[in-house]
Design a protein around this motif. Structure first.
Motif, PDB file in Angstrom:
ATOM      1  N   ASP A  85     -37.002 -29.807 -19.323  1.00 23.78           N
ATOM      2  CA  ASP A  85     -37.779 -30.359 -18.215  1.00 23.78           C
ATOM      3  C   ASP A  85     -37.330 -29.743 -16.892  1.00 23.78           C
ATOM      4  O   ASP A  85     -38.142 -29.480 -16.012  1.00 23.78           O
ATOM      5  N   ASP A 123     -27.301 -25.445 -18.905  1.00 25.75           N
ATOM      6  CA  ASP A 123     -27.338 -26.881 -18.674  1.00 25.75           C
ATOM      7  C   ASP A 123     -28.740 -27.222 -18.190  1.00 25.75           C
ATOM      8  O   ASP A 123     -29.259 -26.577 -17.275  1.00 25.75           O
ATOM      9  N   MET A 125     -32.082 -30.540 -18.145  1.00 22.42           N
ATOM     10  CA  MET A 125     -32.484 -31.941 -18.289  1.00 22.42           C
ATOM     11  C   MET A 125     -33.643 -32.013 -19.276  1.00 22.42           C
ATOM     12  O   MET A 125     -34.555 -31.184 -19.233  1.00 22.42           O
ATOM     13  N   ARG A 126     -33.588 -33.008 -20.134  1.00 18.51           N
ATOM     14  CA  ARG A 126     -34.681 -33.285 -21.059  1.00 18.51           C
ATOM     15  C   ARG A 126     -34.814 -34.793 -21.187  1.00 18.51           C
ATOM     16  O   ARG A 126     -33.867 -35.465 -21.618  1.00 18.51           O
ATOM     17  N   LYS A 127     -35.951 -35.319 -20.757  1.00 16.47           N
ATOM     18  CA  LYS A 127     -36.220 -36.768 -20.793  1.00 16.47           C
ATOM     19  C   LYS A 127     -35.090 -37.545 -20.121  1.00 16.47           C
ATOM     20  O   LYS A 127     -34.528 -38.478 -20.673  1.00 16.47           O
ATOM     21  N   ASP A 128     -34.738 -37.122 -18.918  1.00 22.02           N
ATOM     22  CA  ASP A 128     -33.719 -37.756 -18.077  1.00 22.02           C
ATOM     23  C   ASP A 128     -32.310 -37.746 -18.678  1.00 22.02           C
ATOM     24  O   ASP A 128     -31.469 -38.562 -18.316  1.00 22.02           O
ATOM     25  N   LYS A 129     -32.049 -36.846 -19.605  1.00 23.22           N
ATOM     26  CA  LYS A 129     -30.711 -36.699 -20.171  1.00 23.22           C
ATOM     27  C   LYS A 129     -30.247 -35.272 -19.950  1.00 23.22           C
ATOM     28  O   LYS A 129     -30.991 -34.324 -20.173  1.00 23.22           O
ATOM     29  N   LYS A 130     -28.978 -35.147 -19.514  1.00 22.38           N
ATOM     30  CA  LYS A 130     -28.405 -33.817 -19.317  1.00 22.38           C
ATOM     31  C   LYS A 130     -27.987 -33.269 -20.681  1.00 22.38           C
ATOM     32  O   LYS A 130     -27.321 -33.941 -21.454  1.00 22.38           O
ATOM     33  N   LYS A 131     -28.392 -32.028 -20.946  1.00 21.56           N
ATOM     34  CA  LYS A 131     -28.042 -31.372 -22.200  1.00 21.56           C
ATOM     35  C   LYS A 131     -27.465 -30.002 -21.896  1.00 21.56           C
ATOM     36  O   LYS A 131     -27.687 -29.444 -20.830  1.00 21.56           O
ATOM     37  N   SER A 132     -26.736 -29.464 -22.868  1.00 25.53           N
ATOM     38  CA  SER A 132     -26.102 -28.168 -22.694  1.00 25.53           C
ATOM     39  C   SER A 132     -26.141 -27.410 -24.012  1.00 25.53           C
ATOM     40  O   SER A 132     -26.014 -28.005 -25.080  1.00 25.53           O
TER      41      SER A 132
END
Length: 155
Positions: A85, A123, A125-132
């Motif tokens: 996102d 790094d 954001m996907r659906k308001d979650k930080k991912k890496s």
């Protein structure tokens, strides 16, 4: 828009290892080496296993779309897609040799690679979650630029 970046890389280490094992098994079976030669059924099972692994992991294709990063291993049965996102940060990193090759869980997160020690840490954001995620590539600079350019065009 379509594909922003696409690069395939060949995993020569994987090809060499699985190819060598496959050739050795074949020669051991045909020549009936050892005091207890390899029977047909175990030979076929082992040969199919190593040849199959070779086809699954002989290359890695990295493809970047507008907001999607796709990784495809080998003949395409293993596909991993990352929907982003928002891109937060990209960093070119060196991965130590002991992180290995393929799909790996490392102390720094998931690593997808097939050769070399260069990767890009992404790094997002996907659906308001930080991912890496870390993706191995022979051209980390080009992938980093493509990710950042694609992110600017979206935002």
């Amino acid at each position: 828009m379509g594909v922003v970046y696409r690069k395939s890389q060949t995993g020569w280490v994987v090809i060499t290892i699985f190819g060598s094992v496959s050739i050795f098994l074949f020669l051991a079976f045909v020549n009936q080496w050892g005091s207890k030669p390899l029977p047909l059924t175990p030979f076929l099972v082992l040969e199919l296993f190593f040849v199959g692994l070779g086809f699954l992991f002989y290359k890695l294709t990295v493809e970047l779309g507008e907001s999607t990063l796709r990784l495809t291993y080998g003949i395409g049965l293993i596909r991993i897609t990352f929907e982003m996102d928002q891109l937060l940060e990209t960093e070119i990193i060196s991965t130590p040799w002991y992180y290995g090759l393929g799909i790996r869980i490392t102390p720094k997160g998931m690593l997808y690679n097939i050769q070399g020690s260069k990767a890009i840490k992404i790094d997002y954001m996907r659906k308001d979650k930080k991912k890496s995620v870390m993706v191995g590539t022979p051209e980390p600079g080009r992938l980093k630029k493509a990710l950042e350019d694609s992110s600017r065009e979206q935002g």
